[in-house]
Design a protein around this motif. Structure first.
Motif: not given
Length: 308
Positions: A147-169
């Motif tokens: 949910k916080e990632m979604e808020t970050m996306r809504l309040n940052t420029p579209e050309d700023l890419e957001l990356e998140a870890y989804v698996h592993g240590p």
């Protein structure tokens, strides 16, 4: 709906090829330092050249991690290293602090720059700050919820890419000093150049071990469980995350070949099924069998789910 990128850590040329052959769109390489001999013990300059060639021939990308916390004396060598990376045609570098960022911009003004999760981006104001300094992609801290990632996306420029870890240590902390080796050993200088691995056990949770990984640059502490977000992959995409990352720093090519295809299929199924997502029991079973370590959802959900 934006197209998601799947990326994976590669600690060797074998793992790099395994990741790209198994469906990753890109890989990131390198330890917590920089230099011709410090990509990793198993990743030479020649390997990097071959890896970049292999990736580009297959329409994939290579990112090099530069998580060094530099002293004044480091910058001359660092500038030479950047020039070499540019000649090798890496697709982006991953930095973690202002001095290295400024130097990359000065030496390689056209280079794509990603900001490491080591920099702890917790909110959109911080993400916007780094974007204004020239960052093209921010790796979001693992302590945030979707949910916080979604808020970050809504309040940052579209050309700023957001990356998140989804698996592993899961990396719990990082130090620029070789803490464990310093306490446990008192050997000569040559002994400090090799990579070392340890395990810490939790006092209140017997039998749960937290890996500790050391190379010439410092110490990294990992959690006792691996992150696994395969059941909730669509939530990341809908939240506006542009890149999903598999952490495989402690794993070999067999692990990469087991895990990466599952996430590749999950992503492709999401788009092919008109943005409907169903995680199958088969996907969960394959990921479970890929490692002896148990899984967790970390902080991403309202409630942490630990898989037995």
């Amino acid at each position: 709906m934006h197209k998601i990128e799947l990326t994976c850590y590669a600690g060797s040329l074998t793992c790099l090829k395994a990741a790209l052959e198994s469906g990753a769109d890109s890989v990131y390489v390198g330890g917590e330092s920089f230099g011709r001999d410090t990509l990793s013990d198993e990743f030479s300059r020649e390997d990097l050249i071959e890896g970049i060639k292999f990736a580009h021939e297959n329409g994939k990308k290579i990112y090099v991690t530069i998580n060094l916390l530099p002293h004044n004396k480091d910058f001359e060598d660092f500038k030479e290293y950047l020039i070499e990376l540019n000649k090798l045609k890496v697709d982006a570098v991953i930095v973690s602090e202002p001095g290295t960022l400024i130097t990359v911009k000065q030496i390689l003004p056209d280079m794509k720059i990603h900001l490491s999760n080591v920099s702890n981006v917790y909110n959109y104001a911080t993400a916007n700050f780094w974007h204004q300094q020239g960052i093209n992609r921010v790796v979001i801290s693992r302590e945030l919820s979707i949910k916080e990632m979604e808020t970050m996306r809504l309040n940052t420029p579209e050309d700023l890419e957001l990356e998140a870890y989804v698996h592993g240590p899961v990396i719990m902390s990082y130090s620029g000093r070789k803490l464990i080796t310093s306490y446990l050993e008192s050997k000569g200088k040559d002994d400090y150049s090799s990579k070392k691995k340890y395990n810490l056990t939790e006092e209140k949770r017997k039998g749960q071990y937290s890996p500790v990984y050391e190379d010439e640059a410092g110490t990294i502490f990992f959690a006792s469980r691996d992150l696994c977000m395969i059941e909730y992959l669509d939530r990341f995409i809908r939240a506006g995350v542009s890149t999903l990352t598999i952490e495989a720093r402690l794993n070999d090519e067999n692990y990469v070949r087991d895990v990466a295809p599952v996430y590749r299929k999950a992503i492709d199924d999401f788009y092919q099924n008109n943005f409907e997502y169903n995680c199958s029991d088969d996907m969960l079973e394959k990921l479970k069998n890929a490692t002896h370590r148990k899984h967790t959802t970390g902080f991403y959900l309202d409630e942490t789910i630990d898989y037995d």
